[in-house]
Scaffold this motif. Structure first.
Motif, short mmCIF file in Angstrom:
data_model
loop_
_atom_site.label_atom_id
_atom_site.label_comp_id
_atom_site.label_asym_id
_atom_site.label_seq_id
_atom_site.Cartn_x
_atom_site.Cartn_y
_atom_site.Cartn_z
N HIS A 183 0.83 -1.21 0.00
CA HIS A 183 0.00 0.00 0.00
C HIS A 183 0.86 1.26 0.00
N LYS A 184 1.88 1.28 0.82
CA LYS A 184 2.73 2.46 0.94
C LYS A 184 3.57 2.68 -0.33
N LEU A 185 4.06 1.61 -0.93
CA LEU A 185 4.82 1.74 -2.17
C LEU A 185 3.94 2.24 -3.31
N PHE A 186 2.69 1.82 -3.33
CA PHE A 186 1.76 2.33 -4.33
C PHE A 186 1.54 3.84 -4.14
N LEU A 187 1.34 4.26 -2.90
CA LEU A 187 1.16 5.68 -2.63
C LEU A 187 2.41 6.47 -3.02
N LEU A 188 3.58 5.94 -2.69
CA LEU A 188 4.82 6.63 -3.03
C LEU A 188 4.95 6.81 -4.54
N SER A 189 4.68 5.76 -5.30
CA SER A 189 4.79 5.87 -6.76
C SER A 189 3.82 6.91 -7.31
N THR A 190 2.61 6.96 -6.73
CA THR A 190 1.61 7.93 -7.19
C THR A 190 2.03 9.36 -6.85
N HIS A 191 2.48 9.58 -5.62
CA HIS A 191 2.85 10.93 -5.19
C HIS A 191 4.12 11.42 -5.88
N LEU A 192 5.07 10.52 -6.11
CA LEU A 192 6.27 10.89 -6.86
C LEU A 192 5.90 11.31 -8.29
N ALA A 193 5.04 10.52 -8.92
CA ALA A 193 4.63 10.81 -10.29
C ALA A 193 3.89 12.15 -10.37
N MET A 194 3.00 12.41 -9.40
CA MET A 194 2.24 13.65 -9.41
C MET A 194 3.13 14.86 -9.18
N THR A 195 4.11 14.73 -8.28
CA THR A 195 5.05 15.82 -8.03
C THR A 195 5.87 16.11 -9.28
N GLU A 196 6.29 15.06 -9.97
CA GLU A 196 7.06 15.24 -11.20
C GLU A 196 6.22 15.92 -12.28
N LYS A 197 4.98 15.51 -12.41
CA LYS A 197 4.11 16.13 -13.41
C LYS A 197 3.91 17.61 -13.10
N ALA A 198 3.76 17.95 -11.82
CA ALA A 198 3.58 19.34 -11.43
C ALA A 198 4.78 20.18 -11.86
N HIS A 199 5.98 19.68 -11.63
CA HIS A 199 7.18 20.44 -11.99
C HIS A 199 7.32 20.56 -13.51
N MET A 200 6.96 19.54 -14.24
CA MET A 200 7.06 19.62 -15.69
C MET A 200 6.03 20.59 -16.27
N ARG A 201 4.84 20.64 -15.68
CA ARG A 201 3.80 21.54 -16.18
C ARG A 201 4.15 23.00 -15.93
N LYS A 257 6.96 24.32 -16.20
CA LYS A 257 7.90 24.76 -17.23
C LYS A 257 7.17 25.37 -18.42
N GLN A 258 5.87 25.07 -18.53
CA GLN A 258 5.04 25.66 -19.58
C GLN A 258 4.29 26.88 -19.07
N ASN A 259 4.79 27.43 -17.94
CA ASN A 259 4.22 28.64 -17.34
C ASN A 259 2.77 28.43 -16.91
N GLN A 260 2.46 27.23 -16.45
CA GLN A 260 1.11 26.88 -16.03
C GLN A 260 1.04 26.79 -14.52
N ILE A 261 0.01 27.43 -13.92
CA ILE A 261 -0.24 27.26 -12.49
C ILE A 261 -0.94 25.92 -12.30
N VAL A 262 -0.41 25.09 -11.40
CA VAL A 262 -0.99 23.76 -11.18
C VAL A 262 -1.37 23.59 -9.72
N ILE A 263 -2.41 22.79 -9.52
CA ILE A 263 -2.91 22.50 -8.18
C ILE A 263 -3.01 20.99 -8.02
N LEU A 264 -2.48 20.47 -6.94
CA LEU A 264 -2.52 19.03 -6.70
C LEU A 264 -2.85 18.74 -5.24
N ASP A 265 -3.41 17.56 -5.02
CA ASP A 265 -3.70 17.14 -3.65
C ASP A 265 -3.12 15.75 -3.38
N GLY A 266 -2.11 15.39 -4.16
CA GLY A 266 -1.47 14.10 -3.96
C GLY A 266 0.01 14.14 -4.24
N GLY A 267 0.70 15.13 -3.70
CA GLY A 267 2.12 15.24 -3.90
C GLY A 267 2.92 14.72 -2.72
#
Length: 221
Positions: free
Chosen positions: A80-98, A100-110
């Protein structure tokens, strides 16, 4: 803590389950004309997970090792914890990549939220400070909480209760979660002096009142 020079690009919600994070985050994205982050497919989530590992392998390895240590009591808990980690890591990475396109992003799973899922004990200030310094980098952090009875009612309505089938003492886990949430909201302003840190209890607030208050604070920066 407010910083008038801040140009918020990443806004992250965190807090115990059932506090209203997703509902509030989605509505805030609408009023700010921002992007609420979610994955369109499992393929997309896996892409950002592996991108996070490729770009910052040291962070990923550290979090995986720490997750294994904290979840060592039972295989189902560790999975369960490894699944959460993979999800939160992926969401944090997507936020940082977005951004770079000068987009304001909002997340609740970082990785801010993962700080509350990682630990199976009453965390110390030193542990949390180290976690925040190493892993958190959003521009705005918003903590939402609510009374336990209200949170459980919301979770029953949506038909999803965290850790429902895991071999743990749920009362103990809830108490640890609340303790660590209180600790995190105190550590964040000290370690992230350039970020805006907000905290709300949602028991007596409608979503619109809450969103309008958050919007006013962000737009005042």
């Amino acid at each position: 803590m407010e910083n008038k020079k801040l140009n918020p690009k990443i806004i992250e919600f965190f807090g115990p389950s059932g506090a209203g994070k997703t509902t509030t985050a989605r509505r805030l994205a609408q009023v700010l004309t921002a992007e609420y982050l979610e994955f369109s497919s499992l393929k997309e989530q896996r892409y950002y997970f592996w991108l996070a590992i490729w770009r910052r392998p040291g962070r990923a390895i550290y979090l995986i090792i720490y997750t294994i240590w904290e979840g060592r009591s039972a295989w189902s808990l560790l999975r369960h914890k490894l699944f959460l980690l993979s999800t939160h890591l992926a969401m944090t990475e997507k936020a940082h990549m977005r951004t770079k396109q000068n987009q304001i992003v909002i997340l609740d799973g970082g990785l801010g939220q993962y700080a509350l899922s990682l630990y199976e004990h009453h965390v110390t200030d030193q542990e949390l400070s180290r976690y925040v310094r190493r892993h958190l980098g959003a521009h705005v952090y918003i903590m939402l909480s609510a009374a336990a009875s209200r949170r459980w009612q919301r979770m029953k309505v949506r038909g999803r209760q965290p850790r429902q089938k895991l071999p743990i003492n749920h009362d103990t886990w809830q108490e640890i979660m609340e303790h660590n949430t209180d600790k995190l909201i105190k550590v964040l302003p000290r370690e992230l002096s350039q970020a805006l840190i907000l905290s709300y209890t949602t028991d007596e607030l409608t979503t619109e009142l809450l969103v309008n208050n958050i919007r006013a604070k962000i737009q005042a920066l």
